[in-house]
Design a protein around this motif. Structure first.
Motif, PDB file in Angstrom:
ATOM      1  N   ALA A  52       0.953  -0.856   0.402  1.00 37.40           N
ATOM      2  CA  ALA A  52      -0.121   0.248   0.447  1.00 37.40           C
ATOM      3  C   ALA A  52       0.375   1.400  -0.261  1.00 37.40           C
ATOM      4  O   ALA A  52       2.161   1.018   0.416  1.00 37.40           O
ATOM      5  N   ALA A  53       0.608   2.197  -1.272  1.00 34.14           N
ATOM      6  CA  ALA A  53       0.966   3.664  -0.846  1.00 34.14           C
ATOM      7  C   ALA A  53       0.392   4.178  -0.938  1.00 34.14           C
ATOM      8  O   ALA A  53      -0.755   4.468  -1.104  1.00 34.14           O
ATOM      9  N   LYS A  54       0.809   6.026  -1.164  1.00 35.65           N
ATOM     10  CA  LYS A  54       0.072   6.918  -0.898  1.00 35.65           C
ATOM     11  C   LYS A  54       1.139   7.804  -2.110  1.00 35.65           C
ATOM     12  O   LYS A  54       1.926   8.238  -1.367  1.00 35.65           O
ATOM     13  N   VAL A  55       0.011   8.447  -2.751  1.00 37.90           N
ATOM     14  CA  VAL A  55       0.812   9.746  -3.889  1.00 37.90           C
ATOM     15  C   VAL A  55       1.343  11.135  -2.588  1.00 37.90           C
ATOM     16  O   VAL A  55       0.223  11.434  -1.707  1.00 37.90           O
ATOM     17  N   ILE A  56       2.597  11.278  -2.568  1.00 36.57           N
ATOM     18  CA  ILE A  56       2.642  11.918  -1.823  1.00 36.57           C
ATOM     19  C   ILE A  56       3.424  13.693  -2.913  1.00 36.57           C
ATOM     20  O   ILE A  56       3.696  14.691  -2.470  1.00 36.57           O
ATOM     21  N   ALA A  68       5.681  11.675 -13.415  1.00 32.81           N
ATOM     22  CA  ALA A  68       5.906  10.946 -12.544  1.00 32.81           C
ATOM     23  C   ALA A  68       5.794  10.636 -10.822  1.00 32.81           C
ATOM     24  O   ALA A  68       4.886  12.250 -11.039  1.00 32.81           O
ATOM     25  N   LEU A  69       5.716  10.163 -10.325  1.00 31.17           N
ATOM     26  CA  LEU A  69       4.473   9.633  -8.623  1.00 31.17           C
ATOM     27  C   LEU A  69       5.076   9.537  -7.721  1.00 31.17           C
ATOM     28  O   LEU A  69       6.118   8.807  -8.111  1.00 31.17           O
ATOM     29  N   ARG A  70       5.567  10.570  -6.958  1.00 29.64           N
ATOM     30  CA  ARG A  70       6.547  10.439  -5.269  1.00 29.64           C
ATOM     31  C   ARG A  70       5.429   9.106  -4.403  1.00 29.64           C
ATOM     32  O   ARG A  70       4.248  10.429  -4.214  1.00 29.64           O
ATOM     33  N   VAL A  71       5.819   8.507  -4.457  1.00 35.73           N
ATOM     34  CA  VAL A  71       4.668   7.512  -3.173  1.00 35.73           C
ATOM     35  C   VAL A  71       5.949   7.493  -2.045  1.00 35.73           C
ATOM     36  O   VAL A  71       7.082   6.696  -1.859  1.00 35.73           O
ATOM     37  N   HIS A  72       4.798   7.442  -1.068  1.00 40.05           N
ATOM     38  CA  HIS A  72       5.156   6.427   0.334  1.00 40.05           C
ATOM     39  C   HIS A  72       4.532   5.284   0.872  1.00 40.05           C
ATOM     40  O   HIS A  72       3.203   5.439   0.208  1.00 40.05           O
ATOM     41  N   TRP A  73       5.727   5.044   1.139  1.00 39.66           N
ATOM     42  CA  TRP A  73       5.116   3.086   1.448  1.00 39.66           C
ATOM     43  C   TRP A  73       4.273   3.336   2.439  1.00 39.66           C
ATOM     44  O   TRP A  73       4.620   4.056   3.964  1.00 39.66           O
TER      45      TRP A  73
END
Length: 105
Positions: A52-56, A68-73
């Motif tokens: 699971a990740a959230k776009v930050i 591009a998307l920066r994701v936080h796990w």
């Protein structure tokens, strides 16, 4: 190649299953084009694990670089955050957002 056209066979109609696979692959390759900061997704990290990740963060594309998307796990340290290019097939819609009190493994 999963379709007759991709295999270079002009005039050959692909089987319905192959057409479905191609449509699914096309959707997966463009997934992320509409995502924004705060969206929850599932994504594959650079080591091949899915979590699971959230776009930050969002870096809009240009002629020289894709969006591009920066994701936080979710449940991991910020040091593992990473940029994932749209079109790599490494992002999917989240089945269901995790509950706030649900522990992550």
């Amino acid at each position: 190649p999963t379709t007759a056209a991709a295999a270079g066979l002009r005039g050959v109609v692909a089987a319905p299953e192959a057409a479905q696979e191609a449509a699914t692959a096309a959707e997966q390759d463009s997934y992320g084009a509409e995502l924004q900061v705060g969206d929850s997704i599932e994504a594959q990290d650079r080591h091949g694990y899915v979590a699971a990740a959230k776009v930050i963060g969002v870096r809009e594309g240009s002629d020289d670089a894709p969006r591009a998307l920066r994701v936080h796990w979710v449940g991991f340290k910020a040091t593992t955050d990473e940029w994932i290019n749209v079109g790599t097939g490494r992002m999917w819609a989240s089945a269901a957002p995790p509950a706030a009190d649900e522990p992550r493994r």
